[in-house]
Each structure stands twice: as structure tokens, then as C-alpha cells.
Design a protein around this motif. Structure first.
Motif, short mmCIF file in Angstrom:
data_model
loop_
_atom_site.label_atom_id
_atom_site.label_comp_id
_atom_site.label_asym_id
_atom_site.label_seq_id
_atom_site.Cartn_x
_atom_site.Cartn_y
_atom_site.Cartn_z
N UNK A 11 0.80 -1.20 0.00
CA UNK A 11 0.00 0.00 0.00
C UNK A 11 0.84 1.26 0.00
N UNK A 12 2.16 1.13 -0.05
CA UNK A 12 3.03 2.29 -0.14
C UNK A 12 3.42 2.91 1.18
N UNK A 13 2.71 2.56 2.24
CA UNK A 13 3.01 3.18 3.54
C UNK A 13 3.36 2.16 4.61
N UNK A 14 3.56 0.92 4.19
CA UNK A 14 3.92 -0.10 5.15
C UNK A 14 2.75 -0.67 5.92
N UNK A 15 1.52 -0.22 5.64
CA UNK A 15 0.36 -0.72 6.39
C UNK A 15 0.00 -2.13 5.98
N UNK A 16 0.34 -2.50 4.73
CA UNK A 16 0.10 -3.87 4.30
C UNK A 16 1.27 -4.75 4.70
N UNK A 17 0.98 -5.97 5.10
CA UNK A 17 2.02 -6.86 5.59
C UNK A 17 2.68 -7.61 4.44
N UNK A 18 3.99 -7.68 4.49
CA UNK A 18 4.71 -8.58 3.59
C UNK A 18 4.66 -9.97 4.22
N UNK A 19 4.27 -11.00 3.48
CA UNK A 19 4.09 -12.32 4.08
C UNK A 19 5.38 -12.85 4.71
N UNK A 20 5.28 -13.50 5.85
CA UNK A 20 6.44 -14.19 6.39
C UNK A 20 6.98 -15.19 5.36
N UNK A 21 8.24 -15.44 5.41
CA UNK A 21 8.92 -16.39 4.51
C UNK A 21 9.01 -15.91 3.07
N UNK A 22 8.82 -14.61 2.83
CA UNK A 22 8.98 -14.09 1.47
C UNK A 22 10.42 -14.28 0.99
N UNK A 23 11.40 -14.09 1.88
CA UNK A 23 12.78 -14.31 1.51
C UNK A 23 13.07 -15.76 1.16
#
Length: 382
Positions: free
Chosen positions: A305-317
Motif C-alpha cells: 500500500x506504499x506506507x507499510x500498512x500492508x504486511x509482507x508475508x512471512x517467509x517471502x525471503x
């Protein structure tokens, strides 16, 4: 343009040839592919293009289109992206259609499996982000970065849709990786790469890669599984040169699973390109400089969402690391052995040793870095 159906319709009665409306003969503008898949791009006039994807001799499973319930969910996501509902405008999710072998992909029918000659997509352009991003043209780069930002928003919307069917197809990329690691892959290039990877990674990192792949496969059947594209990439992302919505080829790989697999799949591709450029490997190492960090930040901004309010899923790396391994395996199997695979094994070892975190380092604003790191820590147990 109306979206094509998610499943093949019943075969309509054929219109006599003399009564058909004359159409301009499509012109083939690009043909490319590997032993896994061949792609033919045709121009039908204006901004109308068709992309025909036909299995090659190394394609071991039938092509598929999503069931009706999944197609309906994909259309809901697409409609939300068209309006910008819940965030920025998204890319179009363009569903494929069965191509009719009798007309060489020029039209679509619901003919039986014997008449299918691949899956056809109606798209607004002939060139994907995979070709535009590294070409060195400023306009092409801006078009690519905008498409990646919109892709992030669409993936975020897609991952709000739960996988509600009792069965789900396996994730194709993860399945290929597991088969290769277990020794089921018999091509000379793949066998040679497996022996090299075992030696370069060592038992500990090889076991870590196997654990991550197994966990990704198992999570697809979990209660929290969501709708995932299955193989989002710059090669499937096609911008509209006249400023319309970019399009994402969608359907053949769709399944239920961990949302990290989608976001990590694209980040892993960008991470690989950045590393290849830095090490002078392949086309990425020979072409003009590319700001891969700007491209990755655009994708992440669209997803969060551009402001960090949306979560990046765990284990993306972790997912990004799996994508790197899958691409190495696919190249060795579908193209053949190349000496660049040796430094690629070293890159894979380095990324595994750092738990996939190098694929998340894009000089992102502090709030997003904090979210990424915390998410990775939550998903790193074991």
C-alpha cells in the motif's frame, strides 16, 4: 475488451466460411521458448495481440485452466483492480483460452483435448517487462516500474481470496524443485547441476533448501491457504504501450498456498537479475545498467500500500530463494548446461546461508524494512 472465459465453453456451431466477417490476417511478431514451452506472439491490429503458449517436449504435465469457482474469484480481483478499490490500480488478470489446433490459435473453441494446441491469451502488447526492464530505454523502464507497482497491488488483492476448493493443484515450480532434489529429474543438465549444487551447498544448506521446499508444498494444503497466481514473473507481465492497464497472464499455474510464494517469486527474479548483473553473468551482466532496486521497491510499495500498512508475508525471503533454485533447475533441464550455473550455485549457497534475507534488501524505507525483517523472523523457526 471483455475478459476471455476461465474454462473452455462448449463448442459452438461453426459459421460457414463464406458467411464469416473478414478479418485482417494476424502477423507473427515473436517466437521464442525452450524445451518446456514455446510462445508465439501475433499482432491482430491496433493494440490487439495474442500470445499462444504450446507445450514443448520437456513439458511433463497437461496445461490446465482454472475451474469455474476460481475463475470467478480471479474476476472479482480483476474488477477491484480496475476501479482501484482498496488501493492503487492493479494489473489485468488475463485468463487463457484453449486454442483450436484447426485454426492455429486464430480462434478459440471448447474442442476436445485432441484439438487443443495450447493456451491463448489476448493481450495489449507484444513485449513483456522481462524485455523492457533491461533494454536501457528510460520510457520502457518507467513503464516496467509502473507495471510492477500495479502487480504488487493485484497480488495483495488476490491474497485476500481464500482457497476454498477441497483439492488444489500442486505448485508447479515447487513440485519441479522437489522432483529435481529427489533425483527424479534425469536430463543430463539437471543431473549435472544437482551434483554441483550438492557439492557447493554442502549437506546443511542442501537440507535447508529441501526443508523450505517441503514446507512451501505442505502449506499449500493448509487451512490458511489463499489464492495464489503460482508463477508471477516479469515475463508474464505485459504493459499497455498506450497507458492502459498492464496485463498478467493468469490461470495455468493458479493454486492455493502461501502468499509468500507469489511475492517472493517476483522478488526472487529481480534479486537474481541484480546479482547476475553485479557478477557479469548472462545477458544481465552484459547489458546496460538497470536499477533493479527501484523495480523491487515499486513491487513492494504496491503490495504494502506504499506506507507499510500492508504486511509482507512471512517467509517471502525463503520463497525468493526457492524461485532462484527453480530457475537454475529449469535452465539446466529445459535449455541445457551452462558454465554460469557454477557461480549461480554460489549465489544460491550465499542466499540460503543468510535465510533468504539478501533477496529483501532493496534500501526500502525504514517502516517497510522493519516489517520485512519481523516477518522473516516469524517465519524462520526451524
Amino acid at each position: 475488451m471483455a475478459e476471455p472465459p476461465a474454462v473452455p465453453p462448449r463448442t459452438p456451431a461453426r459459421t460457414p466460411a463464406a458467411a464469416r466477417t473478414p478479418e485482417a490476417e494476424p502477423v507473427t511478431v515473436r517466437e521464442y521458448g525452450t524445451r518446456h514451452l514455446r510462445i508465439t506472439v501475433r499482432h491482430h491490429g491496433g493494440t490487439c495481440f495474442s500470445w499462444l503458449r504450446v507445450p514443448g517436449p520437456a513439458h511433463t504435465r497437461p496445461q490446465r485452466l482454472p475451474p469455474a469457482a476460481v475463475g470467478a474469484a480471479l474476476r472479482r480481483v480483476d474488477a477491484a483492480g480496475a476501479s482501484g478499490n482498496g488501493g492503487r490500480r492493479g494489473v489485468r488478470l488475463v485468463l487463457g483460452e484453449w486454442a483450436d489446433a484447426a485454426e492455429d490459435g486464430a480462434s478459440v473453441t471448447g474442442a476436445g483435448a485432441g484439438a487443443r494446441s495450447g493456451v491463448l491469451y489476448r493481450l495489449p502488447g507484444a513485449v513483456s517487462v522481462a524485455r523492457l526492464l533491461p533494454c536501457g530505454d528510460d520510457t520502457a523502464f518507467r513503464l516496467s516500474v509502473g507495471a510492477l507497482a500495479d502487480l504488487g497491488g493485484t497480488l495483495r488483492r488476490l491474497h485476500r481470496e481464500p482457497w476454498e476448493l477441497p483439492e488444489r493443484p500442486p505448485h508447479p515450480g515447487v513440485s519441479r524443485l522437489l522432483a529435481w532434489m529427489s533425483g527424479e529429474e534425469e536430463t543430463p543438465g539437471a543431473a549435472r547441476l544437482r551434483a554441483l549444487a550438492l557439492a557447493r551447498l554442502g549437506p546443511s544448506l542442501w537440507a535447508r533448501l529441501a526443508d523450505w521446499a517441503g514446507a512451501a508444498d505442505a502449506s499449500s494444503g493448509g487451512a490458511g491457504a489463499v489464492l495464489v497466481h503460482g508463477a508471477p514473473s516479469t515475463g508474464w507481465l505485459v504493459p499497455c504501450p498506450l497507458g492502459g492497464r498492464a496485463a498478467l497472464l493468469t490461470g495455468e499455474e493458479v493454486t492455493g498456498g502461501d502468499p509468500a510464494l507469489d511475492l517472493g517469486w517476483v522478488l526472487g527474479e529481480l534479486y537474481e537479475l541484480r546479482a547476475a548483473a553485479a557478477r557479469g553473468l548472462g545477458a544481465a551482466g552484459q547489458g546496460p545498467p538497470v536499477d533493479h532496486a527501484a523495480a523491487a521497491r515499486a513491487l513492494l510499495s504496491g503490495y504494502t500500500g506504499g506506507d507499510g500498512t500492508g504486511a509482507v508475508p512471512p517467509c517471502t525471503g525463503r520463497a525468493a530463494t526457492l524461485r532462484l533454485a527453480v530457475h537454475m533447475r529449469d535452465f539446466a533441464s529445459f535449455v541445457g548446461w551452462h558454465e554460469d550455473l557454477r557461480p549461480y550455485c554460489d549465489l544460491l549457497a550465499e542466499t540460503l546461508a543468510e535465510n533468504g534475507e539478501p533477496a529483501l534488501r532493496w534500501d526500502t524505507p525504514g517502516v517497510a524494512i522493519e516489517g520485512l525483517t519481523a516477518g522473516e523472523e516469524r517465519g524462520r523457526a526451524g
